[in-house]
Scaffold this motif. Sequence first.
Motif: not given
Length: 350
Positions: A89-107, A136-144
């Motif tokens: 349900h989240l965009g690519v950027g939001e997925n990647i930024a998720y660990p940063l967001r929960i640690r309070g890194v500014p937008a 599938g390969g692109q999702r792989q890279r996003i997860a990395i």
Amino acid sequence: MHDLRLEGVAKTYGTVLAVEQVDLHVRAGELVCFLGPSGCGKTTLLRIVAGLETPSAGRVVVDGRDITPLPSHRREFGMVFQSLALFGHLGVGENIAYPLRIRGVPAERRRARVEELLALVRLPGVADRRVTQLSGGQRQRIAIARALAMDPKLLLLDEPLSALDAKLREAMQIELRLLQQRLGITTILVTHDQREAMTMADRIVVMGNHRIQQVGTPLEIYRRPANTFVADFIGTSNLLPARVAGTGVRFAGHPIAVAALPPGLSEGAEATLLVRPEELHVLPAAAPGPNRLPATVAFVRDVGSLVEVHVDCGDTRLVTAGLRKDQPAVAPGDTVQVNLPPEACLVLAA
Ligand code: ATP
């Protein structure tokens, strides 16, 4: 760069043994593969490193510090699982930024880091797309990219490529390995695919029966397997029943000269003779010579780049694999000779 030590690590679930007495040093910057058949304990060991399981015994040590009691979210490791666990349900950027967001890194810093990471995994400009709009390969890279977002001390990968088709998987193995080398990030990869392990690893930890069977570089594991389990699991092997005779062995009634006998095997002791298919030569005409055995062709498989000839030598079936142009033309039923070069004959305790 960070290093990891597992010291006497074991895990049981009730009466079920998952991992027994693991001692291992993963050096800083190294990519180590846990390789082994299903159920041997690879995932359990990785989850212990990740802090997702508590070991029944032993310690997990990073840079000399015992982190065994530390919960997973405080270990500063990046993880990618087989399922990838991306948020649909989240965009690519939001997925990647998720660990940063929960640690309070500014937008603002999150956005910059996302662009940096997308460039790193060679997917610039897709931050606003939905995960479901990627291959599938692109999702792989996003997860990395997401796993790398916080500059983790260790990268832990559990069969991350297994959902991809064979060709893409092979391309991603090389891409991921090059990225890991570029970043110099200490990485553990769990896989049951020995080709994947040979492609990617600095060292392979071969696991079987809930314990480490051998640790070594891909070539060491292939050329000098520690036992028949490793020899059988890595690559195709001819494992021939033999007995120690003098400075060599006897197989199917024939004396076989070998490069060396392992220490501790006495005259007449049962042993296993290992010869890799590519080391065996099929000779169409009988000619006298050492380590040449009469055989009958049972099956020929020509896969274009090489020819595999299966021959019966006494009661034992041997697989030989030669380069196509080097292989003499033979057909099932032909009587041939197989030549076992002494330097290619490895003796293992039975
Ligand atoms: P695979 O390649 O199939 O994932 P694996 O080598 O990763 O296998 P593990 O998942 O680590 O193996 O499992 C090792 C052993 O521990 C298996 O016998 C498994 O059934 C058992 N095991 C793993 N997790 C649990 C659990 N939560 N409860 C009970 N037994 C478990």
